[in-house]
Write a protein that holds these residues in place. Structure first.
Motif, PDB file in Angstrom:
ATOM      1  N   ARG A 155      -3.267  -2.771  -4.486  1.00 51.46           N
ATOM      2  CA  ARG A 155      -4.173  -3.141  -3.397  1.00 51.46           C
ATOM      3  C   ARG A 155      -5.572  -3.433  -3.933  1.00 51.46           C
ATOM      4  O   ARG A 155      -6.245  -4.356  -3.470  1.00 51.46           O
ATOM      5  CB  ARG A 155      -4.230  -2.023  -2.352  1.00 51.46           C
ATOM      6  CG  ARG A 155      -5.169  -2.343  -1.188  1.00 51.46           C
ATOM      7  CD  ARG A 155      -5.185  -1.231  -0.165  1.00 51.46           C
ATOM      8  NE  ARG A 155      -3.917  -1.110   0.510  1.00 51.46           N
ATOM      9  CZ  ARG A 155      -3.564  -1.843   1.569  1.00 51.46           C
ATOM     10  NH1 ARG A 155      -4.389  -2.772   2.029  1.00 51.46           N
ATOM     11  NH2 ARG A 155      -2.391  -1.674   2.139  1.00 51.46           N
ATOM     12  N   GLY A 162      -0.627  -6.331  -0.206  1.00 55.96           N
ATOM     13  CA  GLY A 162      -1.144  -7.625   0.237  1.00 55.96           C
ATOM     14  C   GLY A 162      -0.495  -8.826  -0.400  1.00 55.96           C
ATOM     15  O   GLY A 162      -0.890  -9.961  -0.117  1.00 55.96           O
ATOM     16  N   ARG A 208       2.597  -6.538   8.562  1.00 59.28           N
ATOM     17  CA  ARG A 208       2.358  -6.989   7.187  1.00 59.28           C
ATOM     18  C   ARG A 208       3.532  -7.811   6.687  1.00 59.28           C
ATOM     19  O   ARG A 208       3.355  -8.852   6.052  1.00 59.28           O
ATOM     20  CB  ARG A 208       2.112  -5.762   6.287  1.00 59.28           C
ATOM     21  CG  ARG A 208       2.062  -6.096   4.765  1.00 59.28           C
ATOM     22  CD  ARG A 208       0.732  -6.690   4.337  1.00 59.28           C
ATOM     23  NE  ARG A 208       0.636  -8.106   4.484  1.00 59.28           N
ATOM     24  CZ  ARG A 208       0.916  -9.032   3.545  1.00 59.28           C
ATOM     25  NH1 ARG A 208       1.361  -8.659   2.360  1.00 59.28           N
ATOM     26  NH2 ARG A 208       0.754 -10.304   3.783  1.00 59.28           N
TER      27      ARG A 208
END
Length: 348
Positions: A249, A292, A324
């Motif tokens: 991250r 991500g 996500r």
């Protein structure tokens, strides 16, 4: 939408974020079931021997004609019309389409070419790739190597951030103009590594200040409109000593935040020892998504059904937010429908 339909869509999302890599065009027995389940991309890769030699084998060069290559892709597109077809077509180094198109630079120093020439040649390469139904180049390599790095030996564009940024940006502009999406690699840049992360669990020990200075080529790539950026396969100790860059991250937040990148975030090979770090690939896939990343590069095989199941289990357990996963799948499908798409019709 009924619960069953929502569940089916989520299952397709779990496959959509996978980028299976195959060393041979003869991959249909494994690839077609993945595409039918929702996978939207494929990497037509090379063997380990070809990877190490930085050239395709004599046998491959003799067997793979334009008709053979495009015919194999046509069969895959029957299952997924909007298919991302990626290859490693680096300016120098690994060029998967060797024998099927001209090189960007052959027998000359690429650093001596002006930007207009590089852009023109990259566009020529991209047009040839389009004839083969390729839609994306996993290139250029933007690492600025200043020390020992066997992993990137013979593949990089120089030791000057300015030179690498200029060449890389011109390559990206040329490919993009001819309809091929470029995925620059390997963020944040690996100036030296003691061992090959594809073979060993190794980390980058470079100070943060040097990392940021050497990452100038990625800023140039973003300014040039690069469609995707691949994060690297090993931990960057100055940013996150525990997770490989592509599953971190901290690294991906740096790319999206300080560097302002809004395109597709692609992982390097999740099966690499420096990325796995002793964990199952399904667990690493969940970590990458939660960090991500959008598109996960993995070795192709029937085991990817288990990886998709692991992603869905993580959503059910609450360790991976459902939104996500849905966002990553949306971003992959948008990439497929972008400049590199061959077809904009159909649902995979």
């Amino acid at each position: 939408m009924s619960p069953d339909a929502a569940s089916d869509d989520l299952a397709r999302d779990a496959f959509a974020v996978l980028l299976p890599a195959f060393a041979s065009l003869d991959c249909h027995a494994v690839a077609l079931p993945l595409l039918e389940c929702g996978c939207t991309s494929i990497l037509i890769g090379e063997t380990r021997a070809e990877y190490l030699a930085r050239r395709m084998s004599v046998e491959r060069l003799a067997a793979e004609t334009e008709a053979v290559f495009s015919g194999a892709i046509a069969r895959l597109r029957e299952a997924c019309p909007d298919l991302i077809v990626a290859v490693d077509q680096e300016p120098i180094g690994i060029r998967r389409l060797q024998g099927l198109m001209p090189f960007l630079a052959e027998g000359e120093d690429i650093r001596e070419l002006d930007s207009a020439t590089i852009e023109h040649r990259a566009a020529e390469m991209a047009r040839a790739a389009r004839r083969l139904a390729v839609t994306a180049f996993l290139a250029p390599i933007l690492d600025v190597v200043t020390g020992r790095n066997a992993w990137l030996s013979g593949r990089t564009l120089g030791a000057s951030p300015e030179d690498v940024g200029r060449i890389g940006a011109a390559y990206i502009r040329g490919a993009r103009a001819a309809g091929i999406a470029a995925v620059a690699k390997h963020f944040p840049g690996f100036n030296e590594l003691a061992r090959d992360p594809a073979m060993y669990d190794v980390s980058l020990e470079t100070p943060r200040e040097t990392l940021i200075a050497d990452a100038l080529p990625f800023r140039a790539a973003i300014a040039a409109g690069v469609s995707g950026i691949m994060a690297g396969p090993a931990p960057v100790a100055a940013l996150d000593p525990d997770n490989a860059a592509c599953t971190s991250r901290a690294v991906i937040d740096l790319l999206k935040g300080e560097f302002g990148f809004e395109g597709l975030v692609v992982t390097d090979d999740l099966d690499a020892p420096a990325t796995l770090r002793g964990r199952p690939v399904a667990e690493v896939a969940v970590t990458a998504l939660a960090a991500g990343a959008d598109l996960l590069l993995v070795v192709g095989g029937p085991h990817l059904h288990e990886v998709a199941d692991g992603i869905l289990d993580a959503v059910a357990a609450g360790t991976l937010p459902q939104e996500r996963l849905r966002d990553a799948a949306r971003r992959v499908r948008a990439f497929a429908a972008g400049p590199g798409a061959v077809s904009r019709n159909g649902r995979c």
